[in-house]
Scaffold this motif. Structure first.
Motif, PDB file in Angstrom:
ATOM      1  N   ASN A 132       1.480 -31.609 -43.782  1.00 20.84           N
ATOM      2  CA  ASN A 132       2.561 -32.588 -43.811  1.00 20.84           C
ATOM      3  C   ASN A 132       2.303 -33.715 -44.812  1.00 20.84           C
ATOM      4  OD1 ASN A 132       4.018 -31.234 -41.806  1.00 20.84           O
ATOM      5  ND2 ASN A 132       2.924 -32.284 -40.161  1.00 20.84           N
ATOM      6  N   SER A 133       1.157 -33.706 -45.444  1.00 21.11           N
ATOM      7  CA  SER A 133       0.816 -34.740 -46.408  1.00 21.11           C
ATOM      8  C   SER A 133       1.206 -34.305 -47.817  1.00 21.11           C
ATOM      9  CB  SER A 133      -0.688 -35.040 -46.369  1.00 21.11           C
ATOM     10  OG  SER A 133      -1.065 -35.574 -45.115  1.00 21.11           O
TER      11      SER A 133
ATOM     12  N   TYR B 168      -3.841 -30.421 -44.012  1.00 21.96           N
ATOM     13  CA  TYR B 168      -2.909 -31.519 -43.789  1.00 21.96           C
ATOM     14  C   TYR B 168      -1.596 -31.170 -44.489  1.00 21.96           C
ATOM     15  CZ  TYR B 168      -7.155 -33.890 -42.290  1.00 21.96           C
ATOM     16  OH  TYR B 168      -8.334 -34.224 -41.644  1.00 21.96           O
TER      17      TYR B 168
ATOM     18  N   ASN C 293      -2.621 -34.505 -39.527  1.00 23.51           N
ATOM     19  CA  ASN C 293      -1.875 -35.469 -40.312  1.00 23.51           C
ATOM     20  C   ASN C 293      -2.570 -36.822 -40.237  1.00 23.51           C
ATOM     21  OD1 ASN C 293      -0.854 -36.822 -37.857  1.00 23.51           O
ATOM     22  ND2 ASN C 293       0.361 -34.953 -37.633  1.00 23.51           N
TER      23      ASN C 293
END
Length: 208
Positions: free
Chosen positions: A107-108, A105, A147
């Protein structure tokens, strides 16, 4: 008559067990199938996964990479272990050491938790200090999630306290896989405090 010389006694020799790796942090220990225990131990600046029999024999190092490893657990009914490494969720086979990535993930900001239910049917995932989503534990499907938005349509329910700005810390499933408890931080009278909530997964509301 002079006193007789004391008789020397044999010195008992104790067997020395295989030494465990010396962690600089307390190891995370989880029970595994087949009479084995897996734990993550930090030593010399790296965290490695080890397994050992419940009788203390056959200590084996499973991983050798330098990546961070947290939230270690067995995948039910398998010889595979799963853990969080940075922003990725990875697996490693306890027998072969073969590693794989379920997903990342990227984009986290943070992957808070990835916890599989004892029956192996569901997984609870929390990203970005936010809500806790419960999804079917399907590795092929999870590989497609990248995401938080990808989790919403797959979630069977969304477990959350009734406050905003929560911070899910740890998750624990009941043995029957029907109830999910989690520790979270939320503001109380302006001060962020740790709280615990239990959710009946079978009755929780699906996200819209």
């Amino acid at each position: 008559q002079p006193a007789p010389s004391p008789t020397s006694r044999p010195t008992a020799t104790a067997s020395v067990p295989t030494p465990l790796p010396s962690p600089t942090l307390a190891p995370t220990t989880v029970g595994g199938g087949g009479g084995q225990i897996a734990f993550a131990s930090r030593r010399s600046g790296t965290t490695q996964v080890w397994i050992i029999n419940v009788d203390g024999s056959n200590l084996t190092q499973v991983t050798k990479d330098a990546a961070q490893k947290t939230r270690l657990q067995w995948i039910p009914n398998s010889n595979d272990l799963v853990y969080i490494s940075g922003k990725c969720v990875k697996t490693v086979n306890a027998e072969t050491g073969k590693a794989d990535i379920i997903t990342c993930y990227n984009n986290s900001a943070v992957v808070n938790d990835f916890s599989i239910s004892p029956d192996g049917k569901f997984v609870a995932i929390s990203l970005d200090n936010d809500l806790l989503y419960v999804l079917p534990f399907d590795i092929a499907q999870l590989k497609t999630t990248k995401n938080r938005g990808d989790l919403v349509p797959l979630a069977v329910c969304k477990a959350s306290p009734d406050q905003d700005k929560i911070f899910v810390k740890t998750v624990h499933w009941a043995a029957d896989s029907k109830v999910l408890a989690f520790v979270f931080a939320a503001p109380v009278a302006g001060i962020k405090m740790d709280q615990i909530k239990a959710v009946n997964v079978s009755a929780c509301t699906s996200p819209s």
